[in-house]
Scaffold this active site. Structure first.
Site, short mmCIF file in Angstrom:
data_model
loop_
_atom_site.label_atom_id
_atom_site.label_comp_id
_atom_site.label_asym_id
_atom_site.label_seq_id
_atom_site.Cartn_x
_atom_site.Cartn_y
_atom_site.Cartn_z
N HIS A 196 -6.63 7.83 7.74
CA HIS A 196 -5.84 6.87 6.96
C HIS A 196 -6.03 7.26 5.51
CE1 HIS A 196 -6.19 3.72 10.22
NE2 HIS A 196 -7.19 4.51 10.50
N GLN B 137 0.84 -1.19 0.00
CA GLN B 137 0.00 0.00 0.00
C GLN B 137 0.88 1.24 0.00
OE1 GLN B 137 -2.07 -0.74 3.76
NE2 GLN B 137 -3.97 -0.55 2.64
N LYS C 53 -15.59 7.02 5.00
CA LYS C 53 -14.47 7.27 4.09
C LYS C 53 -14.92 7.82 2.75
CE LYS C 53 -14.53 2.56 2.30
NZ LYS C 53 -13.79 1.49 1.66
ZN LIG Z 1 -4.27 3.00 8.39
#
Ligand SMILES: [Zn+2]
Ligand SMILES: [Zn+2]
Length: 569
Positions: free
Chosen positions: A446, A316, A400
């Site tokens: 995040h 990621q 999100k």
């Molecule tokens: Zn995270």
């Protein structure tokens, strides 16, 4: 007329054609699917794909006969008589809870079916369908049952729609990143290594490095601090973070070491929290940006694995923004803007944005969720970005924003995700000291921009059909000497191009063969050098997609490439 009705009627017509062509066939089921239909047959002989045109021709012949589709409601007893030689149909009839069953008679073919159907086959456009493939399929999907032959077809309302669909399919096939990965020698999958675990070949590794270096430079400029965390961590860490409870089915089983259990990391977050917590933080340090190209492992069922776009181990481009509550909206705004910018650099200009809200399984207070969802909405509105709600699509720890890019075939791919989190700051007791010297709880965001490097490369390859822009191409230039006496000059040209990724092709093959090979490998520039070029310190340039663009002074060629790389086109 609904297209599904036409598709389903075609399934009957196909079964009728099969009955005519292969007497003794037993019939399974024949539903509609996306873009078409299929039917499962127990055939008296095995079927080669070359027979599909024959079946198709028979279907067209039947359609022309204006066959009526007649519905009849009959008793189970009658039905059993009609289908006495059709064991699969008898099995279905026996299981029906109703006393009466509905059948459709079309010509000499009769099927157990609720419909709806066309009234007559003349309503079916005979030039807008095509049988596409044959596959094996177990009766009712169970390996214990006999394997039947499934014939797939696609169908539309007009010939033009069918043609569009078929050409798009063909295009997608040519762009399949799994094939391109092999052809361009970028990566491979190996059964002995394990499912969903890509192995990068030298050229693929270069491509990765280019992308990673680009991210490294860009984010460093933005003030991100880089981290590096281990691939496994004590199970207790994942219990504390909540991942063990909420994600268990997506995790690899724990590994026993000494008397403790360790988990392959599914996420980088708890490590980043530990970095934040290792010393007392002041409000002056916020927002703090912590980034890592973190390789994570998640369990995916083998059936859903797909090349690089669905894997079990991936990296990621992860980062966490830790900020004071009143900084959150501004930080999210920056992240959305920045994310779209980065995607544009890679050539993705179209995208869909989703706002994913509270899922059924969640942590934190409803008030916090409301507040967080509102601030995400506020940012999207402020940026005048159109978005679609994704109710219940949030992560257990917060809502999100997801950005799905669209590739050149208009297919959506999940890339950027920006996620709110009030779970980890709470669970790990994250604090900062505010202006008044008081301990406060920070917010955590995040975010991943490309998502996973693996999937992003898969998408890039399909988007560009393997013809990557010059700045991304693992090999940018091939120099092809015409004869052995030009090899020394070819090597000196390579030296001049030392800032580029260049190979000299000295293999003992004809120039035209090397040029063809270079085109197959999608090399952006092929330079052919012989006597003339040697004498005038020039190169003969073949540009990808354009062919021969003529002789060029070496200095001019270098200048041209420098501009192209800077523009990232
Ligand atoms: Zn995270
Ligand atoms: Zn039917």
């Amino acid at each position: 007329m609904k297209i599904e009705t036409i598709r389903h009627s075609l399934a009957h017509i196909m079964a009728y054609a099969v009955q005519e062509l292969y007497p003794g066939t037993k019939f399974g089921i024949g539903p509609t699917i996306e873009n078409g239909f299929y039917y499962d047959f127990d055939l008296p002989k095995s079927l080669a794909p070359t027979e599909l045109p024959k079946i198709e021709a028979k279907m067209k012949e039947l359609i022309k006969k204006n066959i009526k589709f007649e519905k009849k409601i009959i008793s189970k007893k009658e039905a059993k008589k009609i289908f006495k030689n059709q064991s699969y149909k008898l099995e279905l009839i026996a299981e029906l809870p109703e006393k009466k069953v509905s059948i459709y008679q079309s010509g000499k073919f009769v099927d157990l079916c609720k419909g709806p159907h066309v009234k007559s086959s003349k309503e079916i456009p005979a030039d807008a369908f095509k049988l596409t493939k044959i596959a094996g399929a177990y009766w009712r999907g169970s390996e214990k049952n006999p394997q039947l032959t499934r014939i797939y077809g696609v169908a539309f309302k007009t010939k033009k729609e069918l043609e569009n669909y078929l050409s798009k399919e063909q295009e997608a096939e040519q762009r399949d990143h799994r094939l391109l990965g092999q052809k361009l020698e970028l990566f491979l999958f190996d059964e002995e290594i394990g499912a969903g675990l890509p192995l990068w070949l030298p050229k693929g590794a270069v491509l990765r490095k280019i992308i990673e270096n680009f991210l490294y430079q860009e984010l460093t400029k933005q003030g991100y601090k880089w981290l590096w965390s281990p691939h496994i961590g004590n199970l207790n860490l994942w219990k504390k973070s909540g991942h063990w409870d909420f994600y268990k089915e997506n995790l690899y089983s724990p590994i026993q070491i000494d008397n403790e259990q360790y988990l392959l990391k599914p996420m980088n977050c708890p490590f980043h929290v530990k970095v934040y917590n290792y010393k007392i933080r002041s409000y002056r340090e916020l927002p703090l940006y912590l980034a890592e190209l973190g390789t994570v492992y998640r369990y995916e069922r083998s059936g859903v694995l797909h090349g690089l776009t669905r894997v079990r181990g991936f990296t990621q481009d992860d980062a966490h923004v830790i900020c004071a509550p009143d900084q959150t909206a501004r930080e999210i705004e920056k992240l959305v803007k920045y994310g779209l910018n980065i995607l544009k650099t890679f050539g993705f200009k179209d995208y869909d944005i989703y706002l994913a809200t509270r899922p059924p399984k969640y942590t934190g207070s409803l008030k916090d969720w409301q507040k967080a969802e509102n601030s995400l909405k506020y940012v999207l509105k402020k940026l005048k970005l159109k978005y679609q709600p994704d109710p219940g699509g949030g992560v257990f720890y917060g809502p999100k924003i997801d950005i799905k890019i669209k590739d050149s075939l208009d297919r959506p791919w999940q890339c950027t995700t920006i996620q709110f989190d009030f779970n980890l700051p709470e669970r790990f007791k994250m604090v900062y000291i505010n202006q008044k010297g008081k301990k406060c709880k920070p917010y955590m965001i995040h975010r991943a921009l490309l998502g996973s490097i693996e999937r992003f490369i898969g998408v890039l390859l399909e988007h560009y059909a393997g013809s990557l822009p010059l700045w991304l191409a693992p090999v940018q230039v091939w120099i092809i000497p015409i004869g052995t006496r030009h090899e020394k000059y070819a090597q000196s040209v390579k030296k001049e191009l030392s800032s580029l990724r260049v190979e000299v092709k000295e293999e003992n093959e004809t120039v035209s063969k090397k040029v063809r090979e270079g085109e197959i490998q999608k090399i952006p520039y092929l330079l052919v050098v012989g006597d003339k070029e040697m004498k005038s310190k020039s190169v003969r340039v073949r540009e990808r997609g354009k062919g021969d663009i003529g002789m060029m002074k070496l200095t001019k060629f270098i200048e041209k490439l420098k501009i192209e790389i800077e523009k990232k086109k």
